[in-house]
Design a protein around this motif. Structure first.
Motif, PDB file in Angstrom:
ATOM      1  N   GLY A 208      12.974  -9.521 -48.515  1.00  0.00           N
ATOM      2  CA  GLY A 208      13.325 -10.426 -47.334  1.00  0.00           C
ATOM      3  C   GLY A 208      11.984 -10.538 -46.725  1.00  0.00           C
ATOM      4  O   GLY A 208      11.533  -9.700 -46.210  1.00  0.00           O
ATOM      5  N   ILE A 209      11.438 -11.809 -46.648  1.00  0.00           N
ATOM      6  CA  ILE A 209      10.115 -12.067 -46.232  1.00  0.00           C
ATOM      7  C   ILE A 209      10.259 -12.614 -44.677  1.00  0.00           C
ATOM      8  O   ILE A 209      10.670 -13.840 -44.715  1.00  0.00           O
ATOM      9  CB  ILE A 209       9.165 -12.800 -46.990  1.00  0.00           C
ATOM     10  N   GLU A 210      10.203 -12.227 -43.684  1.00  0.00           N
ATOM     11  CA  GLU A 210      10.336 -12.760 -42.559  1.00  0.00           C
ATOM     12  C   GLU A 210       9.054 -13.559 -41.906  1.00  0.00           C
ATOM     13  O   GLU A 210       8.149 -12.712 -41.766  1.00  0.00           O
ATOM     14  CB  GLU A 210      10.824 -11.734 -41.484  1.00  0.00           C
ATOM     15  N   LEU A 211       9.270 -14.641 -41.873  1.00  0.00           N
ATOM     16  CA  LEU A 211       8.134 -15.415 -41.493  1.00  0.00           C
ATOM     17  C   LEU A 211       7.974 -15.643 -40.003  1.00  0.00           C
ATOM     18  O   LEU A 211       8.941 -15.407 -39.510  1.00  0.00           O
ATOM     19  CB  LEU A 211       8.059 -16.714 -42.196  1.00  0.00           C
ATOM     20  N   LYS A 212       6.678 -15.960 -39.381  1.00  0.00           N
ATOM     21  CA  LYS A 212       6.558 -16.306 -37.976  1.00  0.00           C
ATOM     22  C   LYS A 212       7.016 -17.866 -37.810  1.00  0.00           C
ATOM     23  O   LYS A 212       6.582 -18.222 -36.797  1.00  0.00           O
ATOM     24  CB  LYS A 212       4.996 -16.151 -37.722  1.00  0.00           C
ATOM     25  N   MET A 213       7.721 -18.553 -38.716  1.00  0.00           N
ATOM     26  CA  MET A 213       7.972 -19.819 -38.621  1.00  0.00           C
ATOM     27  C   MET A 213       9.523 -20.056 -39.266  1.00  0.00           C
ATOM     28  O   MET A 213       9.824 -19.004 -40.027  1.00  0.00           O
ATOM     29  CB  MET A 213       7.004 -20.916 -39.224  1.00  0.00           C
ATOM     30  N   PRO A 214      10.196 -21.332 -39.132  1.00  0.00           N
ATOM     31  CA  PRO A 214      11.404 -21.315 -39.925  1.00  0.00           C
ATOM     32  C   PRO A 214      10.887 -21.407 -41.366  1.00  0.00           C
ATOM     33  O   PRO A 214       9.980 -21.797 -41.910  1.00  0.00           O
ATOM     34  CB  PRO A 214      11.850 -22.611 -39.449  1.00  0.00           C
ATOM     35  N   CYS A 215      11.854 -20.781 -42.199  1.00  0.00           N
ATOM     36  CA  CYS A 215      11.867 -20.606 -43.586  1.00  0.00           C
ATOM     37  C   CYS A 215      11.897 -21.958 -44.437  1.00  0.00           C
ATOM     38  O   CYS A 215      11.211 -22.071 -45.276  1.00  0.00           O
ATOM     39  CB  CYS A 215      12.906 -19.555 -44.135  1.00  0.00           C
ATOM     40  N   ALA A 216      12.872 -22.734 -43.673  1.00  0.00           N
ATOM     41  CA  ALA A 216      13.130 -23.821 -44.637  1.00  0.00           C
ATOM     42  C   ALA A 216      11.962 -24.811 -45.142  1.00  0.00           C
ATOM     43  O   ALA A 216      11.704 -25.231 -46.191  1.00  0.00           O
ATOM     44  CB  ALA A 216      14.129 -24.674 -43.976  1.00  0.00           C
ATOM     45  N   PRO A 217      11.194 -25.178 -44.148  1.00  0.00           N
ATOM     46  CA  PRO A 217       9.964 -25.936 -44.640  1.00  0.00           C
ATOM     47  C   PRO A 217       9.169 -25.258 -45.427  1.00  0.00           C
ATOM     48  O   PRO A 217       8.441 -25.874 -46.509  1.00  0.00           O
ATOM     49  CB  PRO A 217       9.506 -26.515 -43.335  1.00  0.00           C
ATOM     50  N   PHE A 218       8.733 -23.722 -45.351  1.00  0.00           N
ATOM     51  CA  PHE A 218       8.048 -23.225 -46.184  1.00  0.00           C
ATOM     52  C   PHE A 218       8.731 -23.052 -47.717  1.00  0.00           C
ATOM     53  O   PHE A 218       7.954 -23.365 -48.826  1.00  0.00           O
ATOM     54  CB  PHE A 218       7.798 -21.896 -45.648  1.00  0.00           C
ATOM     55  N   ARG A 219       9.947 -22.793 -47.551  1.00  0.00           N
ATOM     56  CA  ARG A 219      10.675 -22.807 -48.895  1.00  0.00           C
ATOM     57  C   ARG A 219      10.537 -24.204 -49.678  1.00  0.00           C
ATOM     58  O   ARG A 219      10.330 -24.078 -51.010  1.00  0.00           O
ATOM     59  CB  ARG A 219      12.112 -22.376 -48.477  1.00  0.00           C
ATOM     60  N   ASN A 220      10.699 -25.131 -48.947  1.00  0.00           N
ATOM     61  CA  ASN A 220      10.703 -26.812 -49.435  1.00  0.00           C
ATOM     62  C   ASN A 220       9.387 -26.884 -50.018  1.00  0.00           C
ATOM     63  O   ASN A 220       9.191 -27.560 -51.114  1.00  0.00           O
ATOM     64  CB  ASN A 220      10.991 -27.857 -48.336  1.00  0.00           C
ATOM     65  N   GLN A 221       8.285 -26.451 -49.257  1.00  0.00           N
ATOM     66  CA  GLN A 221       7.078 -26.675 -49.915  1.00  0.00           C
ATOM     67  C   GLN A 221       6.561 -25.997 -51.241  1.00  0.00           C
ATOM     68  O   GLN A 221       6.224 -26.419 -52.277  1.00  0.00           O
ATOM     69  CB  GLN A 221       5.751 -26.287 -48.942  1.00  0.00           C
ATOM     70  N   LEU A 222       7.169 -24.561 -51.237  1.00  0.00           N
ATOM     71  CA  LEU A 222       7.003 -24.111 -52.769  1.00  0.00           C
ATOM     72  C   LEU A 222       7.711 -24.704 -53.787  1.00  0.00           C
ATOM     73  O   LEU A 222       7.428 -24.765 -54.949  1.00  0.00           O
ATOM     74  CB  LEU A 222       7.678 -22.577 -52.400  1.00  0.00           C
TER      75      LEU A 222
END
Length: 387
Positions: A319-333
């Motif tokens: 579980g990698i907790e980001l300092k931002m919402p996960c959804a846009p980060f995940r979508n970029q990946l």
């Protein structure tokens, strides 16, 4: 007729898979770091898996549990040996939710009590008792509402004893590691205290190892890191590497009676062939060792990244907790690098659940992509992230 629209879907149509990779109908290659919710344990289309399932299908695919199915006994023996639960008994079913449903029923039968302790952020399934033990009111229908389940704060030892003193507790159900909850890891003292209280008050300890089991954490079961033994362990997901199968590992103290549990499809020949293949590959390829080594490697490569608030992991359950919402980060990946990852109930947590035979080379593809996306988001959101 059209499909009942309950899944938010990515516009992807995969038609081929091998190892940690998937190909869609445009022949585009994707790196799979999620395994369909930790289901793909030994890699897509592993040759041993394909061979054993194909051979079994040519012989016999199904008959009911009204006859002897010797391959069930073979699976139970292999599982007992590899997991360290050799003196326990095994009941096969079809899914994790069904495994938990049967586990809760067994605990109530055995203790003749009906109150169950469960925990905040828990997810145990979507069937009647399993969903009642799940900490998500959105998926609990009125028919599933009951006061038989007592929710306590996760990882807080202080409240445990009062719950046992003030209620007739049949069982405690807890995940080896909370998956949907964001890879929340129970502390060793917490698990050991639960074990002690269950013994003292004649309650059963049910370890839900549906996502965290089958070698994912570097041990066969996550709770084994705390040096405890459960009365009942539930398994599914990685058990069949994609074939629908689940099971309940049951203490010899719990008496079996004809008709106590039952299933039409559970333990069918194909499910057993899939289960045998997974166990054989796990042992021969030393996948628990690889899970620990690759998990530690991934952690070391990512731990200093500026966009990460916290990494919670054991083995290859991240579980990698980001300092931002996960959804846009995940979508970029996904869109820019064709890498599949997962999310969790906590909106900032990225979940990584790759096949246990993933290599350093494959992880390096993800590490490079992660750092690229991280830099882009830090630059774009610098004032928000670090103000």
């Amino acid at each position: 007729m059209k499909l009942f629209d309950v899944y938010p879907l990515f516009d992807l149509n995969f038609i081929e898979a091998e190892g940690s990779f998937l190909w869609n109908d445009r022949n585009e290659k994707y790196l799979d770091l999620y395994g369909g919710h930790a289901v793909i344990s030994i890699g897509h289309s592993h040759p041993t898996y394909v061979k054993m399932l194909t051979r079994q299908l040519h012989n016999i695919g199904f008959y009911s549990n009204s006859v002897r199915i010797p391959i069930q006994e073979e699976v139970a023996k292999q599982l007992g040996k590899l997991s360290g639960y050799e003196d326990y008994e095994f009941f096969m079913c079809n899914s994790g939710a069904e495994a938990n449903e049967n586990a809760l029923k067994l605990a109530s039968f055995h203790t003749n009590k009906k109150k169950v302790i469960c925990f905040t952020k828990a997810f145990h399934g979507r069937t009647a008792a399993a969903v009642a033990a799940t900490d998500n009111k959105k998926i609990i229908a009125p028919i599933n509402e009951t006061d038989n389940f007592i929710f306590l704060p996760f990882n807080e030892i202080e409240v445990l004893e009062d719950a046992f003193k003030n209620n007739e507790i049949a069982a405690v159900i807890i995940e080896g590691i909370q998956g949907v909850g964001g890879v929340q890891i129970p502390t060793t003292p917490f698990l050991q205290k639960i074990r002690t209280l269950c013994d003292r008050y004649q309650a059963l300890l049910i370890l839900d190892e549906i996502q965290s089991g089958y070698g994912r954490t570097g041990k066969f079961f996550a709770h084994q890191h705390a040096n405890i033994k459960a009365d009942i362990v539930t398994v599914a997901k990685g058990m069949g590497n994609g074939f629908p199968v689940g099971g309940v590992i049951i203490s010899p103290e719990i008496e079996a009676k004809h008709g106590l549990l039952g299933t039409t499809f559970g333990g069918n020949y194909l499910a057993c062939a899939a289960s045998k293949a997974v166990l054989e590959v796990m042992e021969s390829e030393k996948l628990m060792v690889n899970a620990k080594e690759m998990g530690d490697y991934l952690y070391q490569q990512l731990k200093e990244d500026e966009i990460i608030k916290e990494i919670r992991y054991q083995g290859l359950m991240f579980g990698i907790e980001l300092k931002m919402p996960c959804a846009p980060f995940r979508n970029q990946l996904l869109q820019d690098f064709r890498i599949l990852t997962g999310n969790a109930s906590c909106p900032n947590t990225l979940r990584i659940l790759p096949a246990l035979n993933i290599s350093k080379k494959e992880l390096d593809v993800f590490i490079s992509a992660f750092k690229t996306v991280s830099k882009l988001n830090i630059k774009k959101n610098e004032q928000i992230l670090f103000c």
